[in-house]
Structures are given as C-alpha cells and as structure tokens.
Scaffold this active site. Sequence first.
Site, PDB file in Angstrom:
ATOM      1  CB  SER A  87      14.372  20.734  -4.972  1.00  0.00           C
ATOM      2  OG  SER A  87      14.921  22.005  -4.760  1.00  0.00           O
ATOM      3  CG  HIS A 108      13.384  17.139  -2.385  1.00  0.00           C
ATOM      4  ND1 HIS A 108      12.246  17.640  -2.957  1.00  0.00           N
ATOM      5  CD2 HIS A 108      14.047  18.213  -1.870  1.00  0.00           C
ATOM      6  CE1 HIS A 108      12.224  18.948  -2.807  1.00  0.00           C
ATOM      7  NE2 HIS A 108      13.302  19.315  -2.155  1.00  0.00           N
ATOM      8  CG  ASN A 111      12.424  24.638   5.446  1.00  0.00           C
ATOM      9  OD1 ASN A 111      12.731  24.368   6.589  1.00  0.00           O
ATOM     10  ND2 ASN A 111      12.534  25.858   4.953  1.00  0.00           N
ATOM     11  CD  GLU A 120       9.231  15.371  -4.142  1.00  0.00           C
ATOM     12  OE1 GLU A 120       8.223  15.561  -4.837  1.00  0.00           O
ATOM     13  OE2 GLU A 120      10.193  16.170  -4.118  1.00  0.00           O
ATOM     14  CG  ASN A 158       9.949  21.999  -5.204  1.00  0.00           C
ATOM     15  OD1 ASN A 158       9.194  22.456  -4.350  1.00  0.00           O
ATOM     16  ND2 ASN A 158      11.214  21.725  -4.960  1.00  0.00           N
TER      17      ASN A 158
HETATM   18  N1  CAA Z   1      12.362  22.727  13.285  1.00  0.00           N
HETATM   19  C1  CAA Z   1      11.977  21.630  13.959  1.00  0.00           C
HETATM   20  N2  CAA Z   1      10.687  21.346  14.293  1.00  0.00           N
HETATM   21  C2  CAA Z   1       9.771  22.261  13.965  1.00  0.00           C
HETATM   22  C3  CAA Z   1      10.099  23.457  13.297  1.00  0.00           C
HETATM   23  C4  CAA Z   1      11.471  23.679  12.956  1.00  0.00           C
HETATM   24  N3  CAA Z   1      11.853  24.774  12.300  1.00  0.00           N
HETATM   25  N4  CAA Z   1       8.963  24.169  13.107  1.00  0.00           N
HETATM   26  C5  CAA Z   1       7.971  23.432  13.656  1.00  0.00           C
HETATM   27  N5  CAA Z   1       8.449  22.299  14.166  1.00  0.00           N
HETATM   28  C6  CAA Z   1       7.692  21.234  14.808  1.00  0.00           C
HETATM   29  C7  CAA Z   1       7.284  21.657  16.193  1.00  0.00           C
HETATM   30  O1  CAA Z   1       8.292  21.320  17.137  1.00  0.00           O
HETATM   31  C8  CAA Z   1       6.018  20.855  16.404  1.00  0.00           C
HETATM   32  O2  CAA Z   1       6.335  19.513  16.725  1.00  0.00           O
HETATM   33  P1  CAA Z   1       5.491  18.707  17.820  1.00  0.00           P
HETATM   34  O3  CAA Z   1       4.100  18.642  17.261  1.00  0.00           O
HETATM   35  O4  CAA Z   1       6.186  17.348  17.866  1.00  0.00           O
HETATM   36  O5  CAA Z   1       5.592  19.498  19.062  1.00  0.00           O
HETATM   37  C9  CAA Z   1       5.382  20.818  15.007  1.00  0.00           C
HETATM   38  O6  CAA Z   1       6.451  21.069  14.094  1.00  0.00           O
HETATM   39  C10 CAA Z   1       4.314  21.876  14.839  1.00  0.00           C
HETATM   40  O7  CAA Z   1       4.918  23.113  15.133  1.00  0.00           O
HETATM   41  P2  CAA Z   1       4.168  24.365  15.775  1.00  0.00           P
HETATM   42  O8  CAA Z   1       2.925  23.917  16.509  1.00  0.00           O
HETATM   43  O9  CAA Z   1       5.126  25.231  16.510  1.00  0.00           O
HETATM   44  O10 CAA Z   1       3.810  25.257  14.542  1.00  0.00           O
HETATM   45  P3  CAA Z   1       2.751  25.015  13.441  1.00  0.00           P
HETATM   46  O11 CAA Z   1       1.655  24.107  13.860  1.00  0.00           O
HETATM   47  O12 CAA Z   1       2.437  26.383  12.980  1.00  0.00           O
HETATM   48  O13 CAA Z   1       3.579  24.235  12.323  1.00  0.00           O
HETATM   49  C11 CAA Z   1       4.907  24.164  10.409  1.00  0.00           C
HETATM   50  C12 CAA Z   1       4.739  24.802  11.755  1.00  0.00           C
HETATM   51  C13 CAA Z   1       5.157  22.669  10.576  1.00  0.00           C
HETATM   52  C14 CAA Z   1       6.126  24.821   9.752  1.00  0.00           C
HETATM   53  C15 CAA Z   1       3.596  24.407   9.571  1.00  0.00           C
HETATM   54  O14 CAA Z   1       3.330  25.782   9.535  1.00  0.00           O
HETATM   55  C16 CAA Z   1       3.682  23.886   8.176  1.00  0.00           C
HETATM   56  O15 CAA Z   1       3.531  22.702   7.927  1.00  0.00           O
HETATM   57  N6  CAA Z   1       3.893  24.797   7.198  1.00  0.00           N
HETATM   58  C17 CAA Z   1       4.045  24.418   5.810  1.00  0.00           C
HETATM   59  C18 CAA Z   1       5.460  23.950   5.573  1.00  0.00           C
HETATM   60  C19 CAA Z   1       5.670  23.466   4.174  1.00  0.00           C
HETATM   61  O16 CAA Z   1       4.799  23.450   3.326  1.00  0.00           O
HETATM   62  N7  CAA Z   1       6.908  23.033   3.917  1.00  0.00           N
HETATM   63  C20 CAA Z   1       7.300  22.562   2.628  1.00  0.00           C
HETATM   64  C21 CAA Z   1       8.045  23.627   1.920  1.00  0.00           C
HETATM   65  S1  CAA Z   1       8.525  23.098   0.291  1.00  0.00           S
HETATM   66  C22 CAA Z   1      10.052  22.425   0.505  1.00  0.00           C
HETATM   67  O17 CAA Z   1      10.633  22.431   1.552  1.00  0.00           O
HETATM   68  C23 CAA Z   1      10.661  21.769  -0.674  1.00  0.00           C
HETATM   69  C24 CAA Z   1      11.464  22.580  -1.549  1.00  0.00           C
HETATM   70  O18 CAA Z   1      12.324  22.044  -2.231  1.00  0.00           O
HETATM   71  C25 CAA Z   1      11.205  24.033  -1.714  1.00  0.00           C
END
Ligand code: CAA
Length: 251
Positions: A87, A108, A111, A120, A158
């Site tokens: 990124s 990209h 997480n 992306e 980002n």
């Molecule tokens: N690995 C694999 N699968 C995962 C996981 C992990 N670490 N965490 C959650 N999941 C999956 C679960 O298995 C579940 O899948 P199903 O619906 O198929 O069963 C689904 O995601 C939802 O999980 P949960 O119900 O346990 O938990 P939740 O509803 O609280 O969701 C989350 C967890 C998906 C992380 C949610 O909190 C979320 O979307 N958070 C925001 C994440 C975000 O914004 N990420 C982007 C970060 S920026 C980036 O990555 C780019 C960069 O360059 C910095």
Amino acid sequence: MLSIRGERVVLAKDVTRVGVVGFGLMGSGIAHVVARVGIDVTVVEPTEDLLARGRERLDASTGRAVERGRELDRVVGPDAVFASNTSSIPIATLASATSRPDRVVGLHFFNPPPAMDLIEVTPSLMTSADTVSFARRFGERLGKTTVLAKDEAGFIVNRLLIPYLCAAIRLLDEGLATREDIDMSIALGLNHPMGPLRLADLIGLDTVLQIADVLFDEFREPAYAPPPRLRRMVAAGRLGRKSGAGFYDYG
Ligand code: CAA
C-alpha cells in the site's frame, strides 16, 4: 506473483499457481483467499527478523523488496505476472527492478483478506492493459470486487483512511473523549463495523505509521503526518492485536 500461460493473451481463469512472498498478517490471508478457489499456493517466508524489525528497517524495506523482485525475475518464467499487495511502495519502483515492467501490477487486499470484499488494482505507468485486465479478472475469480486506482501512495482507501485514523489518535491525545467513546461514536454513529482505534489495532500500528510516513512524504499535507503518540507506541512495541497490545489490550 501470478503464473499465466501465453505471451499476449492474459486469462485469469488459466491461473494454476500463485506464489505469495511473505507469510505475515496479509500474506497468510491472501494465501487463504487464493487457496479457497482451488489454486495452488506456494508461500515464501523471508527471514524471521523481517517480522521484528522496527521503523528504521521498514524504511529500508523498499530497497529489499526491489532486491527480492530482482531475484524473482530470474527464477520465475517470463510469462508470469508480479502482483504486489503493497500500500506504499510505488509499483513503478518494483516494476523497474524487473525485466517485465508491463507485467507488474498492484493488487491491494484488505485485512482480514478472507473477510474483506475489495481489491484495489493499481497499475503503474508501465503496466500493460492486458495485465490490468488480467488482474481484475483474477480478483473477481477470488470472489472480490476490484476498483482501479493510480499508482500514487495510498491509492483510494488509505488516502481516506490514514488521515481519519491519525485524527482519531489526535482526539485521544487531546483528551476529547475516551478510547471507548471515540470508537463507540463511529461504530454506532456511522454504522462502521469498528471504531478507528480498534481498526488501527487490527491493521497494526507499525503498518499505519509506515503508510502515514509514506503519504506525508509524497503529499506533504499535515493530515497525513503521523501523531507523535503513534510513533512512540510503535517504538514501545505496542503494535496492536498482533503484539497483544495497542490502544487496547488483547491478553
Ligand atoms: N480471517 C478470516 N476470516 C475472518 C477473520 C479473519 N481474521 N475475521 C473475520 N472473519 C470472517 C468470519 O469468519 C466471518 O465469516 P462468515 O460470515 O463467512 O462466517 C466474517 O468475517 C465476519 O466475522 P465475525 O462475525 O466473527 O466478526 P465481525 O462481524 O465482527 O467482523 C471484521 C469482523 C470482518 C474484521 C469486521 O469487524 C470488519 O469488517 N472490520 C473492519 C475491517 C477493516 O476495515 N479492514 C480494512 C483495514 S485497512 C487495510 O487493510 C488496508 C491497508 O493497507 C491498511
């Protein structure tokens, strides 16, 4: 790195093997996403110290990535596409270290990759139209939605996310509200799955800091400047979930 057959015709459906270089937070998630659509994945884990390096070594990582790209160029067939999950490293820098700059593209992921639907796709000025089309189709084959962004630091997500996370850290520093109330406000007030401080912990504070530094370096806008508290937390080893503590403790 995506193996494809054919000199000119790029068919994402023909991908049979994917190499993932680096098996950390994102690498393992990406390997999972690729393997679950039935594509063989080969994972290459760099040295242990990569994981433990601090800010200084992160600064040097562009150079090392370029060196690794050189190595890959020698051992991987000429018809392979190199895709980077970076990124922050310019795709043009990675591309120029290879003999196939037209076949180097950014892909990209977010997480955690298995749960996040977006990729992306970020071509450099040298990436061919065939490679862009291949990257988008490959992303779709993984079950993701792709968007296209220029090879500028931060791409789309980002560029918007990092100033927001930095602003939340500044509010905490100013004592405007507690960490819980800042996160609750965004989670309930804007219907986000989590607030900014929990999200920063999920991404990794070292990663947030590195991206902020790269964005500030590229655009010189105060909104991208990492708050001192972020740099101090990283120096103290409080990297978020992966180290067991960040803005919150994870036991
Ligand atoms: N690995 C694999 N699968 C995962 C996981 C992990 N670490 N965490 C959650 N999941 C999956 C679960 O298995 C579940 O899948 P199903 O619906 O198929 O069963 C689904 O995601 C939802 O999980 P949960 O119900 O346990 O938990 P939740 O509803 O609280 O969701 C989350 C967890 C998906 C992380 C949610 O909190 C979320 O979307 N958070 C925001 C994440 C975000 O914004 N990420 C982007 C970060 S920026 C980036 O990555 C780019 C960069 O360059 C910095």
